[in-house]
Design an enzyme around this catalytic site. Structure first.
Site, PDB file in Angstrom:
ATOM      1  N   CYS A  32       0.842  -1.205   0.000  1.00  0.00           N
ATOM      2  CA  CYS A  32       0.000   0.000   0.000  1.00  0.00           C
ATOM      3  C   CYS A  32       0.877   1.256   0.000  1.00  0.00           C
ATOM      4  O   CYS A  32       1.496   1.583   1.017  1.00  0.00           O
ATOM      5  CB  CYS A  32      -0.912  -0.038   1.225  1.00  0.00           C
ATOM      6  SG  CYS A  32      -1.872   1.471   1.487  1.00  0.00           S
ATOM      7  N   CYS A  35       0.067   3.871   2.660  1.00  0.00           N
ATOM      8  CA  CYS A  35       0.472   3.366   3.987  1.00  0.00           C
ATOM      9  C   CYS A  35       1.960   3.596   4.206  1.00  0.00           C
ATOM     10  O   CYS A  35       2.377   3.989   5.300  1.00  0.00           O
ATOM     11  CB  CYS A  35       0.192   1.866   4.095  1.00  0.00           C
ATOM     12  SG  CYS A  35      -1.535   1.398   3.954  1.00  0.00           S
TER      13      CYS A  35
END
Length: 72
Positions: A32, A35
């Site tokens: 991600c 993230c």
């Protein structure tokens, strides 16, 4: 303070500790991009404010039960 949390210790490390200190749960995944961008910022804040709250890091791929429970 930063801790790694799994399905096995989520109850103890997040739910139970939340009665003593604020807990910020960071659900993340290595694949991600956002993230990976946010993680260092959260970790710096946790280090700067050491003891004021707990940063609980939950890797979604390694904690599928907890992630699913929270709709991640």
């Amino acid at each position: 303070m930063k801790i790694d949390v799994t399905d096995a210790n989520f109850q103890k490390e997040v739910i139970e500790k939340s009665h003593e200190l604020p807990i910020l749960v960071d659900f993340w995944a290595g694949w991600c991009g956002p993230c990976m961008m946010l993680s260092p910022v959260l970790e710096k804040v946790a280090a700067d404010l050491d003891g004021k709250f707990v940063l609980a890091k939950v890797e979604t791929d390694a904690a599928p039960v907890t992630s699913s429970k929270f709709g991640i």
